[in-house]
Design a protein around this motif. Structure first.
Motif, PDB file in Angstrom:
ATOM      1  N   VAL A  62       0.789  -1.170   0.029  1.00  0.00           N
ATOM      2  CA  VAL A  62      -0.033   0.023  -0.051  1.00  0.00           C
ATOM      3  C   VAL A  62       0.815   1.302   0.068  1.00  0.00           C
ATOM      4  O   VAL A  62       0.612   2.160  -0.632  1.00  0.00           O
ATOM      5  N   ILE A  63       1.848   1.305   0.839  1.00  0.00           N
ATOM      6  CA  ILE A  63       2.903   2.555   0.877  1.00  0.00           C
ATOM      7  C   ILE A  63       3.606   2.732  -0.372  1.00  0.00           C
ATOM      8  O   ILE A  63       3.644   3.748  -0.738  1.00  0.00           O
TER       9      ILE A  63
ATOM     10  N   LEU B 196       3.849   5.766  -5.667  1.00  0.00           N
ATOM     11  CA  LEU B 196       4.016   5.539  -6.835  1.00  0.00           C
ATOM     12  C   LEU B 196       2.906   6.351  -7.581  1.00  0.00           C
ATOM     13  O   LEU B 196       3.045   7.410  -8.503  1.00  0.00           O
ATOM     14  N   CYS B 197       1.580   6.364  -6.905  1.00  0.00           N
ATOM     15  CA  CYS B 197       0.369   6.990  -7.787  1.00  0.00           C
ATOM     16  C   CYS B 197       0.785   8.524  -7.203  1.00  0.00           C
ATOM     17  O   CYS B 197       0.321   9.279  -8.250  1.00  0.00           O
ATOM     18  N   LEU B 198       1.089   8.783  -6.206  1.00  0.00           N
ATOM     19  CA  LEU B 198       1.450  10.170  -5.748  1.00  0.00           C
ATOM     20  C   LEU B 198       2.373  10.744  -6.760  1.00  0.00           C
ATOM     21  O   LEU B 198       2.183  12.134  -7.224  1.00  0.00           O
ATOM     22  N   TRP B 199       3.498  10.184  -7.014  1.00  0.00           N
ATOM     23  CA  TRP B 199       4.480  10.578  -7.789  1.00  0.00           C
ATOM     24  C   TRP B 199       4.158  10.652  -9.171  1.00  0.00           C
ATOM     25  O   TRP B 199       4.345  11.829  -9.860  1.00  0.00           O
ATOM     26  N   ALA B 200       3.317   9.822  -9.872  1.00  0.00           N
ATOM     27  CA  ALA B 200       2.861   9.925 -11.046  1.00  0.00           C
ATOM     28  C   ALA B 200       1.627  11.145 -11.116  1.00  0.00           C
ATOM     29  O   ALA B 200       1.679  11.777 -12.265  1.00  0.00           O
ATOM     30  N   GLY B 201       0.803  11.524 -10.258  1.00  0.00           N
ATOM     31  CA  GLY B 201       0.042  12.287 -10.313  1.00  0.00           C
ATOM     32  C   GLY B 201       0.538  13.856 -10.160  1.00  0.00           C
ATOM     33  O   GLY B 201      -0.079  14.698 -10.767  1.00  0.00           O
TER      34      GLY B 201
END
Length: 106
Positions: free
Chosen positions: A47-48, A53-58
């Protein structure tokens, strides 16, 4: 940008796999009749990792951040529009302001 998008997809897949793993873990606990306290540590790591990864891509996919200049002519929020025909000043806020001034009679 394509690399960041792929990283975001991988992060989303990691988050979905973590959810699936948690569901499977709870199913195993129901079979063994044990109490669920928390998911396993590898799910927390998943989860972390997926969230980061999603935050960085966002933050990387939309593009470069630009500064907002209030003195710019292109900034439409700082200046009034050229066509004032569609600006409406009669709205519900006027009625709310009038009702606020009313006093209750006992």
């Amino acid at each position: 940008m394509a690399f960041s998008f792929v990283v975001g997809v991988i992060g989303g897949l990691l988050l979905m796999h973590a959810a699936y793993s948690t569901i499977q873990y709870r199913a195993v606990l129901k079979i063994t009749e044990e109490k669920f306290s928390a998911p396993p540590f590898n799910v927390f790591l998943e989860v972390i990792t997926g969230l980061s990864l999603c935050l960085w891509a966002g933050l990387a996919v939309p593009g470069k951040f630009l500064s907002i200049l209030t003195v710019s002519e292109d900034n439409r929020l700082a200046s009034l529009p050229g066509n004032l025909d569609f600006m409406i000043f009669n709205h519900r806020g006027k009625v709310v302001a009038l009702k606020r001034d009313l006093k209750f009679k006992c």
